[in-house]
Write a protein that holds these residues in place. Structure first.
Motif, mmCIF file in Angstrom:
data_model
loop_
_atom_site.group_PDB
_atom_site.id
_atom_site.type_symbol
_atom_site.label_atom_id
_atom_site.label_comp_id
_atom_site.label_asym_id
_atom_site.label_seq_id
_atom_site.Cartn_x
_atom_site.Cartn_y
_atom_site.Cartn_z
ATOM 1 N N LEU A 145 0.975 -1.344 -0.087
ATOM 2 C CA LEU A 145 0.036 0.106 0.033
ATOM 3 C C LEU A 145 0.783 1.233 0.019
ATOM 4 O O LEU A 145 0.557 2.435 0.044
ATOM 5 C CB LEU A 145 -0.872 0.067 1.321
ATOM 6 N N GLU A 146 2.284 0.976 -0.166
ATOM 7 C CA GLU A 146 3.193 2.458 -0.097
ATOM 8 C C GLU A 146 2.817 3.191 1.206
ATOM 9 O O GLU A 146 2.684 4.433 0.817
ATOM 10 C CB GLU A 146 2.985 2.937 -1.574
ATOM 11 N N PRO A 147 2.903 2.657 2.202
ATOM 12 C CA PRO A 147 2.759 3.550 3.701
ATOM 13 C C PRO A 147 4.127 4.363 3.627
ATOM 14 O O PRO A 147 5.265 4.279 2.853
ATOM 15 C CB PRO A 147 2.922 2.628 4.771
ATOM 16 N N LYS A 148 3.667 5.643 4.536
ATOM 17 C CA LYS A 148 4.935 6.533 4.549
ATOM 18 C C LYS A 148 5.665 6.022 6.072
ATOM 19 O O LYS A 148 6.567 6.551 6.091
ATOM 20 C CB LYS A 148 4.158 7.852 4.820
ATOM 21 N N ILE A 149 4.795 5.253 6.574
ATOM 22 C CA ILE A 149 5.505 5.040 7.927
ATOM 23 C C ILE A 149 5.033 3.644 8.296
ATOM 24 O O ILE A 149 3.901 3.084 7.884
ATOM 25 C CB ILE A 149 4.887 5.609 9.204
ATOM 26 N N MET A 150 5.948 2.592 8.903
ATOM 27 C CA MET A 150 5.559 1.257 9.255
ATOM 28 C C MET A 150 5.914 1.037 10.678
ATOM 29 O O MET A 150 6.913 1.446 11.368
ATOM 30 C CB MET A 150 6.633 0.446 8.648
ATOM 31 N N LEU A 151 4.880 0.551 11.519
ATOM 32 C CA LEU A 151 4.539 0.182 12.727
ATOM 33 C C LEU A 151 4.918 -1.173 12.984
ATOM 34 O O LEU A 151 4.087 -1.915 12.342
ATOM 35 C CB LEU A 151 3.315 0.717 13.582
ATOM 36 N N PHE A 152 5.966 -1.429 13.873
ATOM 37 C CA PHE A 152 5.999 -2.839 14.252
ATOM 38 C C PHE A 152 5.735 -3.508 15.748
ATOM 39 O O PHE A 152 6.440 -2.757 16.498
ATOM 40 C CB PHE A 152 7.583 -3.493 13.752
ATOM 41 N N ASP A 153 4.796 -4.122 15.907
ATOM 42 C CA ASP A 153 4.519 -4.441 17.544
ATOM 43 C C ASP A 153 4.981 -5.885 17.637
ATOM 44 O O ASP A 153 4.311 -7.164 17.084
ATOM 45 C CB ASP A 153 3.091 -4.474 17.547
ATOM 46 N N GLU A 154 6.159 -6.067 18.276
ATOM 47 C CA GLU A 154 6.704 -7.250 18.696
ATOM 48 C C GLU A 154 6.940 -8.268 17.432
ATOM 49 O O GLU A 154 6.224 -9.466 17.315
ATOM 50 C CB GLU A 154 5.961 -8.067 19.887
ATOM 51 N N PRO A 155 7.362 -7.881 16.201
ATOM 52 C CA PRO A 155 7.329 -8.718 14.978
ATOM 53 C C PRO A 155 7.839 -9.744 15.114
ATOM 54 O O PRO A 155 7.640 -10.873 14.388
ATOM 55 C CB PRO A 155 7.831 -7.758 13.764
ATOM 56 N N THR A 156 9.002 -10.081 16.047
ATOM 57 C CA THR A 156 9.682 -11.461 16.067
ATOM 58 C C THR A 156 9.338 -12.273 17.145
ATOM 59 O O THR A 156 9.677 -13.605 17.151
ATOM 60 C CB THR A 156 11.135 -11.354 15.978
ATOM 61 N N SER A 157 8.363 -11.901 18.317
ATOM 62 C CA SER A 157 8.308 -12.668 19.515
ATOM 63 C C SER A 157 7.445 -13.980 19.224
ATOM 64 O O SER A 157 7.575 -14.717 20.009
ATOM 65 C CB SER A 157 7.701 -11.806 20.419
ATOM 66 N N ALA A 158 6.677 -14.195 17.957
ATOM 67 C CA ALA A 158 6.206 -15.542 17.830
ATOM 68 C C ALA A 158 7.239 -16.369 17.017
ATOM 69 O O ALA A 158 6.516 -17.501 16.656
ATOM 70 C CB ALA A 158 4.682 -15.282 17.129
ATOM 71 N N LEU A 159 8.143 -16.036 16.749
ATOM 72 C CA LEU A 159 8.925 -16.882 15.711
ATOM 73 C C LEU A 159 9.903 -17.766 16.522
ATOM 74 O O LEU A 159 10.537 -17.465 17.651
ATOM 75 C CB LEU A 159 9.864 -15.931 14.757
ATOM 76 N N ASP A 160 10.153 -18.802 16.012
ATOM 77 C CA ASP A 160 11.558 -19.481 16.461
ATOM 78 C C ASP A 160 12.951 -18.915 16.297
ATOM 79 O O ASP A 160 12.863 -18.108 15.249
ATOM 80 C CB ASP A 160 11.561 -21.048 15.731
ATOM 81 N N PRO A 161 13.740 -18.854 17.311
ATOM 82 C CA PRO A 161 15.061 -18.197 17.276
ATOM 83 C C PRO A 161 15.461 -18.180 15.863
ATOM 84 O O PRO A 161 16.085 -16.815 15.557
ATOM 85 C CB PRO A 161 15.643 -18.748 18.275
ATOM 86 N N GLU A 162 15.664 -19.104 15.097
ATOM 87 C CA GLU A 162 16.333 -19.063 13.881
ATOM 88 C C GLU A 162 15.567 -18.617 12.960
ATOM 89 O O GLU A 162 16.277 -18.251 11.517
ATOM 90 C CB GLU A 162 16.952 -20.774 13.336
ATOM 91 N N LEU A 163 14.216 -18.268 12.891
ATOM 92 C CA LEU A 163 13.612 -17.547 11.847
ATOM 93 C C LEU A 163 13.593 -16.027 11.979
ATOM 94 O O LEU A 163 13.278 -15.168 11.192
ATOM 95 C CB LEU A 163 12.260 -17.888 11.648
ATOM 96 N N VAL A 164 14.127 -15.612 13.371
ATOM 97 C CA VAL A 164 14.042 -14.111 13.425
ATOM 98 C C VAL A 164 14.982 -13.296 12.583
ATOM 99 O O VAL A 164 14.605 -12.342 12.143
ATOM 100 C CB VAL A 164 14.481 -14.015 15.258
ATOM 101 N N GLY A 165 16.124 -13.836 12.409
ATOM 102 C CA GLY A 165 17.141 -13.038 11.507
ATOM 103 C C GLY A 165 16.531 -12.581 10.235
ATOM 104 O O GLY A 165 16.863 -11.614 9.621
ATOM 105 N N ASP A 166 15.531 -13.666 9.688
ATOM 106 C CA ASP A 166 15.277 -13.132 8.272
ATOM 107 C C ASP A 166 14.506 -11.873 8.270
ATOM 108 O O ASP A 166 14.388 -10.960 7.336
ATOM 109 C CB ASP A 166 14.198 -14.406 7.667
ATOM 110 N N VAL A 167 13.434 -11.939 9.574
ATOM 111 C CA VAL A 167 12.586 -10.697 9.563
ATOM 112 C C VAL A 167 13.214 -9.515 9.798
ATOM 113 O O VAL A 167 13.110 -8.531 9.371
ATOM 114 C CB VAL A 167 11.387 -11.002 10.543
ATOM 115 N N LEU A 168 14.247 -9.732 10.675
ATOM 116 C CA LEU A 168 15.084 -8.261 10.946
ATOM 117 C C LEU A 168 16.034 -7.878 9.733
ATOM 118 O O LEU A 168 15.947 -6.713 9.654
ATOM 119 C CB LEU A 168 15.841 -8.773 12.283
ATOM 120 N N ASN A 169 16.224 -8.966 9.058
ATOM 121 C CA ASN A 169 17.060 -8.490 7.929
ATOM 122 C C ASN A 169 16.016 -7.766 6.844
ATOM 123 O O ASN A 169 16.460 -6.423 6.365
ATOM 124 C CB ASN A 169 17.675 -9.680 6.857
#
Length: 233
Positions: A145-169
């Motif tokens: 939707l081409e937002p001006k701003i992105m809000l992230f609410d705990e975006p990695t807390s439901a992920l297994d540890p080895e999958l966190v890096g892909d989202v943070l990248n």
């Protein structure tokens, strides 16, 4: 912002600059997620004003649909529709909200999924994706939707540890591309590496804020010092 007699946010006063990545940290129950949800009016503050790009989004008669097109939000739970493919999930708002023809919506969805490294998963359903891939699809849905701003609410807390890096990248790439971002997260290493500013909240107030190097290495308030010591051990 209150729930009944419980005051959740008190006297929050903050400016976020274009292309700034602001990281919000603090203990559970400190008001971080409520603050974020007020920023696109998923929660309604009792008093005060929220101004986005020069427009008051708390003004009477503000167009919430238009506001939320400019403010993308990614949640802890991915909130993908299980009966739609990754591409279908991204295309939904493009078709329903923006009225894009199907062919154009698909092209935009392809580009958004490519941006998060999921171009080859456009026809996969959520149950065919890992948790990290589902979260990246949710980010693509917001980006389409081409937002001006992105809000992230705990975006990695439901992920297994080895999958966190892909989202943070993906989030690091958005930062490089100049996206304005406000992130609530416990990923302190990411905060140190990528944030322009870190805000420490407790008890519904902003206790302290500053550059990551300053706030983590030399916090000014005892409450911040205690929190940093706990999360770094």
């Amino acid at each position: 912002m209150s729930y009944g007699k419980l005051e959740v946010l008190r006297g929050i006063d903050i400016d976020v600059m274009p292309s700034e990545l602001v990281f919000v940290i603090g203990p559970s129950g400190s008001g971080k997620s409520t603050f974020l949800r007020c920023c696109n009016r998923l929660e309604e503050p009792a008093t005060g004003e929220i101004i986005v790009d020069g427009t008051s989004i708390t003004a009477r008669g503000a167009d919430l649909n238009a506001i939320r097109r400019r403010i993308g939000m990614v949640f802890q739970s991915f909130n993908l529709y299980p009966h739609l493919t990754a591409g279908g999930n991204v295309m939904l708002a493009l078709r329903k909200v923006l009225g894009k023809p199907k062919a154009e919506a698909r092209l935009i969805a392809e580009a958004a999924l490519d941006r998060v490294g999921l171009a080859d998963k456009i026809d996969n359903y959520p149950n065919q994706l890992s948790g990290g891939q589902q979260q990246r699809a949710a980010i693509a849905r917001a980006l389409a939707l081409e937002p001006k701003i992105m809000l992230f609410d705990e975006p990695t807390s439901a992920l297994d540890p080895e999958l966190v890096g892909d989202v943070l990248n993906v989030m690091a790439e958005l930062k490089k591309a100049g996206m304005t971002m406000v992130v609530v997260s416990h990923e302190m290493r990411f905060a140190k590496a990528a944030a322009d500013r870190v805000i420490f909240m407790d008890g519904g107030v902003i206790v302290e804020q500053g550059a990551p190097a300053d706030l983590f290495a030399n916090p000014q308030h005892q409450r911040t010092r205690d929190f940093v010591r706990q999360v770094e051990h």
